[in-house]
Design an enzyme around this catalytic site. Structure first.
Site, short mmCIF file in Angstrom:
data_model
loop_
_atom_site.label_atom_id
_atom_site.label_comp_id
_atom_site.label_asym_id
_atom_site.label_seq_id
_atom_site.Cartn_x
_atom_site.Cartn_y
_atom_site.Cartn_z
N ASP A 55 5.10 -1.33 5.00
CA ASP A 55 4.87 -1.23 3.26
C ASP A 55 6.44 -1.59 2.98
O ASP A 55 6.40 -1.58 1.57
CB ASP A 55 5.60 1.17 3.62
CG ASP A 55 3.91 1.79 3.75
OD1 ASP A 55 3.08 1.64 3.18
OD2 ASP A 55 3.79 0.93 5.06
N GLU A 78 6.44 3.28 -4.22
CA GLU A 78 6.81 4.71 -2.90
C GLU A 78 8.17 4.69 -2.25
O GLU A 78 7.97 5.95 -1.88
CB GLU A 78 5.36 4.34 -2.34
CG GLU A 78 5.08 5.55 -1.75
CD GLU A 78 3.43 5.88 -1.30
OE1 GLU A 78 3.15 6.93 -0.72
OE2 GLU A 78 3.20 5.11 -1.23
N ASP A 143 2.46 0.09 -5.13
CA ASP A 143 2.02 0.57 -3.94
C ASP A 143 1.73 -0.73 -2.93
O ASP A 143 0.37 -1.54 -3.02
CB ASP A 143 0.73 1.28 -3.26
CG ASP A 143 0.64 2.53 -3.06
OD1 ASP A 143 1.07 2.20 -1.44
OD2 ASP A 143 -0.08 3.94 -2.52
N ASP A 146 -1.11 0.75 -0.03
CA ASP A 146 -2.00 1.62 -0.30
C ASP A 146 -3.25 2.39 0.83
O ASP A 146 -3.99 1.57 1.37
CB ASP A 146 -2.40 1.64 -1.40
CG ASP A 146 -3.75 3.30 -1.82
OD1 ASP A 146 -3.43 4.78 -1.71
OD2 ASP A 146 -4.62 3.43 -2.22
N THR A 148 -1.81 4.09 3.92
CA THR A 148 -1.07 3.42 5.14
C THR A 148 -2.28 3.65 6.82
O THR A 148 -2.31 3.05 7.81
CB THR A 148 0.28 3.81 5.49
OG1 THR A 148 0.98 3.68 4.13
CG2 THR A 148 1.13 3.31 6.86
N ASP A 302 -1.03 5.44 -6.90
CA ASP A 302 -2.52 5.58 -5.89
C ASP A 302 -3.07 5.20 -7.38
O ASP A 302 -4.55 4.99 -6.75
CB ASP A 302 -2.73 6.80 -6.00
CG ASP A 302 -1.82 7.48 -4.49
OD1 ASP A 302 -1.46 6.27 -4.34
OD2 ASP A 302 -1.61 8.43 -4.22
#
Length: 358
Positions: A55, A78, A143, A146, A148, A302
């Site tokens: 991430d 994010e 993101d 998306d 995870t 999202d």
């Protein structure tokens, strides 16, 4: 017959699209590299959702490339770098991923900047953590991973990037490294184990496209056919998520029953953005989200980009009352309670049905 499609350099947002598609592909290579590792460096964030070094690393690489190409633009991402700044071992592993990930095509890779130090990497990550969408902003929403939780399990996930100008989506690029459509459906446990998945993208007013991803230059794309405009609820094909804690699935089932639509949903996916992909290329045509709590609002990363892809294929995207989604209200879809995504021909019927059951 496969229709190959290319975006001319004179098309609106041609440069933005090229850089976005390349940087998403580079970021997906990074995530695939981490998938091969036994320990993915995961831990839980304060909101109880898992996060991995992928991430952080993917966010750093994406923002690095876009920020160099469009230095005046904002970012809404994010992740923040707080966890890396407090954990030297995690920082080292993230930096190793970032500094070692390159596209195999030199000409394509040269278009993408990468951070030159750990400190620059941390600062780039924080550009995303500090940004907001506003009515006057030009912001890239991302993101980095998306899904995870499913990524950690080797299932479906997406690397997501979109451009929002003055609250309106202009470009959306979703990289789906594990996407396998051999069954005609997108499923968590049927993944692309030999290749690099697919990339689905759209530019406002120009339609939606799909291409296979590779390790170097962008591969040819083909235009996705618009969704069939259905009018009979029996033709509804829902995508949903059994495990979602924010959605009221009992109300989803009640809605389907009220309409006389098939239930349960034919496709179940954890990542929110992948539900848009399921509508685009996976056989589904309707997504509904009735929140459990009246205070619930979705994070913009999202949905931004995925919503554009659905709209470019003939779907209407709205809140539960049928109002358009406003992407200019910060880091969440603050004005949007719930979600209805459906072919425009039947969307109003879903809105009316939600009013009746609620």
């Amino acid at each position: 017959m496969v229709l190959l499609a290319t975006m001319e350099s004179t098309d609106p947002y041609a440069k933005e699209l090229q850089i976005a598609c390349l940087t998403v592909q580079r970021a997906t290579l990074l995530t695939k590299k981490l998938l091969e590792a036994v320990d993915k460096g995961s831990f839980d964030k304060n909101d109880a959702t898992p996060v991995t070094i992928a991430d952080f690393a993917a966010q750093a690489l994406i923002i690095a490339a876009i920020h160099r190409a469009f230095p005046d633009d904002e970012f809404v991402g994010e992740e923040s770098s707080d966890a890396l700044r407090s954990d030297p071992a995690l920082l080292d592993r993230t930096w190793e991923l970032v500094s070692s990930t390159r596209l195999s095509d030199e000409e394509s890779d040269a278009l993408l900047y990468a951070p030159s130090s750990k400190e620059e990497m941390l600062d780039l990550i924080d550009l995303g953590a500090q940004g907001n969408c506003s009515p006057q902003s030009r912001a890239w929403v991302l993101d980095p991973v998306d899904g995870t939780a499913t990524f950690i399990q080797g299932q479906q996930y997406a690397v997501c990037l979109s451009l929002v100008e003055n609250g309106r989506q202009k470009v959306g690029v979703l990289g789906c490294p594990n996407m396998n459509l051999e069954t005609g459906r997108l499923r968590e446990d049927i993944v692309d184990r030999d290749g690099y998945g697919h990339q689905v993208f759209a530019v406002a007013g120009q339609g939606a496209f799909i291409r296979q991803m590779g390790t170097g230059a962008l591969l040819p794309s083909r235009k996705i056919e618009p969704k069939t405009q259905i009018t009979d609820p029996k033709d509804i094909d829902f995508v949903d998520c059994v495990s979602a804690t924010s959605s009221n699935r009992d109300m989803h089932a009640r809605l389907a029953s009220h309409l006389g639509a098939p239930w349960p949903a034919s496709t179940d996916l954890w990542a929110a953005q992948l539900r848009y992909i399921a509508i685009a290329v996976g056989g589904c045509n309707v997504m509904i989200k009735i929140p459990r709590k009246s205070s619930y609002r979705s994070k913009i990363w999202d949905h931004s980009g995925g919503m554009l892809i659905a709209e470019e294929l003939g779907c209407t995207v709205s809140d539960l009352a049928g109002n358009p989604v406003d992407c200019s209200l910060g880091r969440t879809l603050a004005g949007c309670y719930g979600m209805i995504v459906a072919p425009s021909s039947i969307h109003s019927r879903l809105v009316e049905a939600v009013k009746q059951i609620m």
